[in-house]
Design a protein around this motif. Structure first.
Motif, PDB file in Angstrom:
ATOM      1  N   ALA A 399       0.878  -0.609   0.038  1.00  0.00           N
ATOM      2  CA  ALA A 399      -0.457   0.249  -0.276  1.00  0.00           C
ATOM      3  C   ALA A 399       1.308   1.192   0.345  1.00  0.00           C
ATOM      4  O   ALA A 399       0.425   2.568  -1.003  1.00  0.00           O
ATOM      5  N   LEU A 400       2.306   1.192   0.618  1.00  0.00           N
ATOM      6  CA  LEU A 400       2.915   2.213   0.943  1.00  0.00           C
ATOM      7  C   LEU A 400       3.784   2.744  -0.383  1.00  0.00           C
ATOM      8  O   LEU A 400       4.721   2.989  -0.856  1.00  0.00           O
ATOM      9  N   GLY A 401       3.535   1.294  -1.122  1.00  0.00           N
ATOM     10  CA  GLY A 401       4.784   2.080  -2.545  1.00  0.00           C
ATOM     11  C   GLY A 401       5.987   0.785  -2.745  1.00  0.00           C
ATOM     12  O   GLY A 401       6.518   1.469  -3.385  1.00  0.00           O
ATOM     13  N   GLU A 402       5.699   0.553  -0.967  1.00  0.00           N
ATOM     14  CA  GLU A 402       7.018   0.233  -1.221  1.00  0.00           C
ATOM     15  C   GLU A 402       7.446  -1.315  -1.424  1.00  0.00           C
ATOM     16  O   GLU A 402       8.892  -1.850  -2.013  1.00  0.00           O
ATOM     17  N   LEU A 403       6.430  -2.125  -2.331  1.00  0.00           N
ATOM     18  CA  LEU A 403       6.699  -3.188  -3.013  1.00  0.00           C
ATOM     19  C   LEU A 403       5.196  -3.710  -4.159  1.00  0.00           C
ATOM     20  O   LEU A 403       4.282  -2.986  -4.065  1.00  0.00           O
ATOM     21  N   SER A 404       5.931  -4.380  -4.696  1.00  0.00           N
ATOM     22  CA  SER A 404       5.423  -4.187  -5.836  1.00  0.00           C
ATOM     23  C   SER A 404       4.472  -5.376  -5.539  1.00  0.00           C
ATOM     24  O   SER A 404       4.492  -6.603  -5.446  1.00  0.00           O
ATOM     25  N   ASN A 405       2.906  -5.062  -6.234  1.00  0.00           N
ATOM     26  CA  ASN A 405       1.791  -5.998  -5.945  1.00  0.00           C
ATOM     27  C   ASN A 405       1.886  -7.424  -7.164  1.00  0.00           C
ATOM     28  O   ASN A 405       0.773  -7.581  -8.011  1.00  0.00           O
ATOM     29  N   GLU A 406       2.720  -7.657  -7.046  1.00  0.00           N
ATOM     30  CA  GLU A 406       3.039  -8.816  -7.945  1.00  0.00           C
ATOM     31  C   GLU A 406       3.788 -10.044  -7.586  1.00  0.00           C
ATOM     32  O   GLU A 406       4.265 -10.003  -5.918  1.00  0.00           O
ATOM     33  N   THR A 407       2.842 -11.377  -7.261  1.00  0.00           N
ATOM     34  CA  THR A 407       2.681 -12.661  -7.171  1.00  0.00           C
ATOM     35  C   THR A 407       4.174 -12.926  -6.532  1.00  0.00           C
ATOM     36  O   THR A 407       4.577 -13.159  -5.408  1.00  0.00           O
ATOM     37  N   GLU A 408       5.316 -13.040  -7.210  1.00  0.00           N
ATOM     38  CA  GLU A 408       7.072 -13.508  -7.046  1.00  0.00           C
ATOM     39  C   GLU A 408       7.455 -12.234  -5.985  1.00  0.00           C
ATOM     40  O   GLU A 408       7.853 -13.124  -5.290  1.00  0.00           O
ATOM     41  N   ALA A 409       7.003 -11.073  -6.059  1.00  0.00           N
ATOM     42  CA  ALA A 409       8.193 -10.345  -5.455  1.00  0.00           C
ATOM     43  C   ALA A 409       6.934  -9.917  -4.083  1.00  0.00           C
ATOM     44  O   ALA A 409       7.963 -10.186  -3.293  1.00  0.00           O
ATOM     45  N   LEU A 410       6.050 -10.355  -4.050  1.00  0.00           N
ATOM     46  CA  LEU A 410       4.744 -10.670  -2.416  1.00  0.00           C
ATOM     47  C   LEU A 410       5.825 -12.072  -1.584  1.00  0.00           C
ATOM     48  O   LEU A 410       5.779 -12.296  -0.346  1.00  0.00           O
ATOM     49  N   LEU A 411       5.912 -13.164  -2.279  1.00  0.00           N
ATOM     50  CA  LEU A 411       6.376 -14.517  -1.855  1.00  0.00           C
ATOM     51  C   LEU A 411       8.241 -13.698  -1.501  1.00  0.00           C
ATOM     52  O   LEU A 411       8.266 -14.476  -0.058  1.00  0.00           O
TER      53      LEU A 411
END
Length: 427
Positions: A399-411
């Motif tokens: 939400a803060l834009g520090e992490l991309s909302n993509e499955t690989e990046a989230l995992l």
């Protein structure tokens, strides 16, 4: 639609008069027609007894037989038809102990609360106005029928209706009516809180919520309700901005709580005392809670008011994650009405909506990874609080834009957080 509604009322009246009974439009519909306002429903008073009304019309509902009222359906539209009546002694300063049917319209109108509600219209449009309601409306005056003290002692709720009508129609209570209200307002302690709630929310939803609030302040009636309300200190919030700029009565109520400095717990307690619905209570509580959190973290701290734009944005977005993007939009509406804002509040008014629009996500359900996927990633770990904490951490960073909302990046980010979260749980 308005003409159709009135045509149905006239059909009821003509059917009754054709059978030899008297019948008239009465009450609020007569008042609103005289004022040129939209009539929402038509009430009819008649000399016919309830059982006679039921026998005359094909479709009826026995909605209030104990009070002489039968609902008549004309083309599926309901019309309340009530037998002329007079009332015995009142019980609990609210309801008559008994009702007696009569054949006299004048005596029926005499039992009503205010002169503007004690008028009637016959089928030919002739006005029956024995107590001067038309003249009172012309003079913008609100006056009880007969002795004001008697009317308020009979039904203490009429005092709240007095304030609501005065605000809604821009009327000034005449001296005797206002004096009686100030004298007898302690009788409101006999009135059920849900009735207080209904009148209060109607005032705030009405044509002039600011006048309603002024009348509540000057009368002090909220200090005399059956259960103590934090809102009773409403006079502490003066002066008020234009409350009608806010979209509805719940936004306005939340604004009142914020302005008088009530806590979220106090607002929640009031809403419960007033028997508000869960949805109403939650909406107001969330707005007050979000404001309280923002105020505590920024608005009351002069050092914090020197924070950077990024820090203020972070606080705003974290509140949106915690309380919902919709709640923060509501808080933005509340802040937009204020003239005296803290430096942080001024920034949130200027930038808050844009920041909310630009949020990549605001709820866990919007993440490109699910709890099931995280369970598979960390198998054979069993479900537990760690999973909620992990999803919350991913939501915040995304939400803060520090992490991309993509499955690989989230995992990948989940792997970095997992051990730290489990270690905290083990401590």
């Amino acid at each position: 639609m308005a003409e159709k509604l009135e045509d149905g009322a006239l059909k009821v009246i003509r059917r009754l008069t054709d059978r030899g009974f008297e019948a008239y439009m009465v009450g609020g519909c007569v008042r609103d027609k005289w004022l040129g306002r939209k009539v929402k429903d038509y009430d009819i008073a008649t000399s016919a007894r309830p059982e006679q009304v039921q026998s005359i019309f094909e479709r009826t509902i026995p909605t209030g037989l104990q009070h002489g009222t039968v609902t008549v359906l004309i083309d599926r539209v309901p019309y309340e038809v009530t037998t002329f009546r007079k009332e015995g002694d009142y019980e609990g300063f609210r309801r008559p102990s008994e009702v007696e049917y009569i054949d006299n319209l004048h005596e029926d109108l005499q039992r009503r609360d205010f002169t503007m509600n004690a008028m009637a219209l016959d089928q030919d449009g002739r006005l029956i106005d024995p107590f001067g309601g038309q003249e009172d409306l012309r003079l913008k005056r609100l006056r009880c029928v007969g002795q004001a003290e008697e009317r308020f002692r009979e039904d203490a709720l009429r005092m709240l209706r007095c304030l609501r009508f005065a605000a809604e129609y821009g009327l000034e209570p005449e001296t005797a009516t206002w004096s009686a209200l100030l004298l007898l307002k302690p009788l409101l302690g006999h009135i059920a809180m849900e009735r207080v709630q209904a009148e209060l929310l109607k005032m705030l939803a009405g044509a002039n919520p600011n006048l309603a609030v002024d009348l509540l302040c000057s009368s002090g009636v909220l200090q005399h309700t059956k259960k103590k309300l934090s809102l009773a200190s409403i006079a502490d919030g003066k002066p008020w901005p234009n409350l009608d700029r806010l979209p509805d009565e719940l936004h306005r109520l939340a604004f009142l709580y914020i302005r008088i400095g009530a806590t979220a717990e106090q607002a929640d307690a009031d809403m419960r005392h007033l028997a508000c619905s869960k949805q109403q209570t939650e909406k107001v509580r969330l707005m007050v809670t979000a404001h309280e959190r923002l105020r505590n973290e920024a608005g009351n701290n002069k050092v914090m008011d020197d924070m950077s734009m990024d820090q203020r944005k972070r606080l705003w977005l974290l509140a949106a994650i915690r309380y919902g993007r919709g709640t923060l939009r509501n808080v933005h509406k509340l802040y937009s009405q204020e003239e005296h804002l803290s430096p942080s509040q001024r920034v949130w008014v200027a930038e808050g909506e844009r920041w909310l629009d630009e949020m990549p996500v605001s709820e866990v359900s919007e993440l490109a990874v699910t709890g099931q996927e995280l369970m598979r990633l960390f198998a054979p770990a069993k479900p537990g609080p760690w999973l909620g904490r992990l999803l919350a951490a991913l939501l915040e960073e995304t939400a803060l834009g520090e992490l991309s909302n993509e499955t690989e990046a989230l995992l990948k980010a989940a792997e970095a957080h997992y051990e730290q979260i489990r270690e905290i749980e083990r401590q």
